[in-house]
Motif scaffolding. Structure first.
Motif, PDB file in Angstrom:
ATOM      1  N   ALA A  68       1.414  -8.129   6.342  1.00 61.48           N
ATOM      2  CA  ALA A  68       1.020  -6.984   5.526  1.00 61.48           C
ATOM      3  C   ALA A  68       0.231  -5.963   6.325  1.00 61.48           C
ATOM      4  O   ALA A  68       0.233  -4.768   6.000  1.00 61.48           O
ATOM      5  CB  ALA A  68       0.203  -7.455   4.322  1.00 61.48           C
TER       6      ALA A  68
ATOM      7  N   ILE B 100      -6.320  -6.371   1.288  1.00 62.28           N
ATOM      8  CA  ILE B 100      -5.417  -7.524   1.221  1.00 62.28           C
ATOM      9  C   ILE B 100      -5.845  -8.449   0.090  1.00 62.28           C
ATOM     10  O   ILE B 100      -5.022  -8.903  -0.721  1.00 62.28           O
ATOM     11  CB  ILE B 100      -5.419  -8.282   2.562  1.00 62.28           C
ATOM     12  CG1 ILE B 100      -4.749  -7.455   3.666  1.00 62.28           C
ATOM     13  CG2 ILE B 100      -4.745  -9.643   2.411  1.00 62.28           C
ATOM     14  CD1 ILE B 100      -3.254  -7.378   3.565  1.00 62.28           C
TER      15      ILE B 100
ATOM     16  N   GLU C 298       1.918  -2.590   5.107  1.00 58.31           N
ATOM     17  CA  GLU C 298       3.161  -3.124   4.525  1.00 58.31           C
ATOM     18  C   GLU C 298       2.816  -3.908   3.258  1.00 58.31           C
ATOM     19  O   GLU C 298       2.800  -5.149   3.255  1.00 58.31           O
ATOM     20  CB  GLU C 298       3.859  -4.039   5.539  1.00 58.31           C
ATOM     21  CG  GLU C 298       4.220  -3.381   6.851  1.00 58.31           C
ATOM     22  CD  GLU C 298       5.338  -2.367   6.698  1.00 58.31           C
ATOM     23  OE1 GLU C 298       6.059  -2.451   5.674  1.00 58.31           O
ATOM     24  OE2 GLU C 298       5.509  -1.525   7.583  1.00 58.31           O
ATOM     25  N   PRO C 299       2.521  -3.231   2.160  1.00 61.95           N
ATOM     26  CA  PRO C 299       2.011  -3.909   0.957  1.00 61.95           C
ATOM     27  C   PRO C 299       2.978  -4.893   0.312  1.00 61.95           C
ATOM     28  O   PRO C 299       2.545  -5.821  -0.377  1.00 61.95           O
ATOM     29  CB  PRO C 299       1.686  -2.757   0.009  1.00 61.95           C
ATOM     30  CG  PRO C 299       2.530  -1.618   0.476  1.00 61.95           C
ATOM     31  CD  PRO C 299       2.624  -1.773   1.964  1.00 61.95           C
TER      32      PRO C 299
ATOM     33  N   TRP D 206       4.704  -7.266   1.513  1.00 65.41           N
ATOM     34  CA  TRP D 206       4.510  -8.648   1.961  1.00 65.41           C
ATOM     35  C   TRP D 206       3.417  -9.334   1.143  1.00 65.41           C
ATOM     36  O   TRP D 206       3.557 -10.484   0.726  1.00 65.41           O
ATOM     37  CB  TRP D 206       4.146  -8.692   3.448  1.00 65.41           C
ATOM     38  CG  TRP D 206       5.247  -8.309   4.379  1.00 65.41           C
ATOM     39  CD1 TRP D 206       5.309  -7.193   5.174  1.00 65.41           C
ATOM     40  CD2 TRP D 206       6.451  -9.029   4.624  1.00 65.41           C
ATOM     41  NE1 TRP D 206       6.480  -7.176   5.889  1.00 65.41           N
ATOM     42  CE2 TRP D 206       7.208  -8.290   5.577  1.00 65.41           C
ATOM     43  CE3 TRP D 206       6.985 -10.232   4.142  1.00 65.41           C
ATOM     44  CZ2 TRP D 206       8.433  -8.718   6.055  1.00 65.41           C
ATOM     45  CZ3 TRP D 206       8.216 -10.669   4.609  1.00 65.41           C
ATOM     46  CH2 TRP D 206       8.924  -9.909   5.550  1.00 65.41           C
ATOM     47  N   ILE D 207       2.319  -8.633   0.918  1.00 59.57           N
ATOM     48  CA  ILE D 207       1.193  -9.246   0.217  1.00 59.57           C
ATOM     49  C   ILE D 207       1.445  -9.281  -1.294  1.00 59.57           C
ATOM     50  O   ILE D 207       0.934 -10.156  -2.000  1.00 59.57           O
ATOM     51  CB  ILE D 207      -0.132  -8.504   0.556  1.00 59.57           C
ATOM     52  CG1 ILE D 207      -1.329  -9.442   0.316  1.00 59.57           C
ATOM     53  CG2 ILE D 207      -0.285  -7.229  -0.211  1.00 59.57           C
ATOM     54  CD1 ILE D 207      -1.390 -10.610   1.246  1.00 59.57           C
TER      55      ILE D 207
END
Length: 280
Positions: A13, A20, A187-188, A190-191
Motif C-alpha cells: 500500500a 494505513i 496504493e490504497p 491493497w490496504i
C-alpha cells in the motif's frame, strides 16, 4: 494461513502508518458489521458483537494489539516482526498458567527458555540498528493478542466478531492522527482488500478458535505467519533478514515445531489412555 499476507499487503500500500491503520481498521469494521447484519437477518443465533465485560476487555486488547502491530511494521524488519510475534504461544501459556491455573508442563518451560534466547538474539541485534522500538512494539502486540486469546478461552464465549469490533479503538486514534497529518497512501486498494477481506477472515477464525482448542494451541498457528511472511516480503521487496534475525528466528521456529509435535503426541496418548479406561 490468510494472515500470512497481511504484512506484504501493508507494505504494498506504501503509505504513512496512521493512514494505513485508519484504512485497514475502517474496512475491517465495515466488513464485520455487514457480515453480522446479514447473519442476523437470516439467523437469530448470530453471535454477539461484544459478549459482556469479557468481550469488552478482549476487544480492547485486540485494538491495542492492532495499533502496536501496525507501528511495528514501520519500525522494524518484517523478519524481526514475525519472529517476535511467534512468541505469542509462550505468552498464552504463561497467562493461562497465571490466570486459569493451567500449569505448563516441563517441555513447555524448555520451549519458553529456547524462545527467550531466540528473541534476545533478535532484539540484541537491533540495539544499534534503530529497530529496538519496533521490536518492543512487536513484543507488546504478541502480549496483547495472547491476553485476548486467554480471556476468550476463560469465558467460553464466542468472540469471533469481538476481535473485529475491537478495531474501533485503533480506527478512532488513527482518524484523529490523520486529521492532523493528512491522508497518505500511494496504493490504497491493497490496504482496502487487506482490511475488508484478509482481516475479517483471519481474526474471526483466530478469535473463535479458543472455544474448541486451548489458547496455546490457537497461538501456535501464528507459526505460519512466522515462516511465510518473510518469504512473501523477500519475493516482493527483496528484503533479506540479517544473520542474527535468521539465527534467532530459527531457534523460535524449531522450539515451536518441537513443542507442537510434543503437544500432538501427548494429546494422542491421553486419548488412548482414556479410551482404555472407558471402553465403549
Amino acid at each position: 494461513m490468510t494472515l500470512t499476507v497481511d504484512i506484504p499487503l501493508i507494505r504494498l500500500a506504501d503509505g504513512e502508518p496512521w493512514s494505513i491503520l485508519m484504512t485497514r481498521t475502517g474496512m475491517t469494521l465495515l466488513a464485520a458489521l455487514v457480515i453480522w447484519a446479514v447473519w442476523r437477518l437470516f439467523s437469530p443465533k448470530a453471535p454477539q458483537l461484544i459478549p459482556g465485560r469479557a468481550g469488552l476487555v478482549v476487544a480492547a486488547l485486540y485494538g491495542l494489539g492492532s495499533i502496536t502491530f501496525i507501528t511495528a511494521v514501520f519500525n522494524t524488519s518484517t523478519a524481526n516482526l514475525v519472529f517476535i510475534l511467534a512468541f505469542n504461544p509462550m505468552f498464552s501459556a504463561l497467562l493461562s498458567w497465571l490466570f486459569l491455573g493451567e500449569r505448563p508442563r516441563p517441555a513447555t518451560f524448555v520451549a519458553m527458555a529456547a524462545m527467550i534466547v531466540g528473541v534476545a538474539i533478535i532484539v540484541g541485534d537491533s540495539m544499534g540498528s534503530g529497530h529496538l522500538f519496533g521490536n518492543v512494539l512487536a513484543l507488546s502486540s504478541a502480549l496483547c493478542i495472547a491476553g485476548a486469546i486467554t480471556i476468550s478461552r476463560a469465558s467460553g464465549k464466542d468472540m469471533g466478531f469481538t476481535s473485529l469490533i475491537g478495531v474501533v479503538l485503533p480506527f478512532l486514534v488513527a482518524a484523529f492522527m490523520v486529521g492532523k497529518t493528512g491522508y497518505q497512501v500511494a496504493e490504497p486498494w491493497w490496504i482496502v482488500f487487506n482490511g475488508a477481506v484478509i482481516m475479517p477472515i483471519s481474526f474471526f477464525c483466530l478469535a473463535a478458535g479458543p472455544r474448541y482448542i486451548s489458547g496455546a494451541e490457537v497461538s501456535m498457528f501464528y507459526l505460519l505467519e512466522t515462516v511465510l511472511a518473510p518469504v512473501w516480503v523477500w519475493m516482493i521487496f527483496s528484503e533479506v533478514p540479517s544473520r542474527n534475525s535468521l539465527i534467532g528466528g530459527t531457534i523460535l521456529i524449531v522450539a515451536l515445531i518441537a513443542h507442537s509435535l510434543w503437544q500432538l503426541h501427548e494429546g494422542r496418548r491421553r486419548r488412548t489412555a482414556l479410551a482404555a479406561r472407558h471402553p465403549a
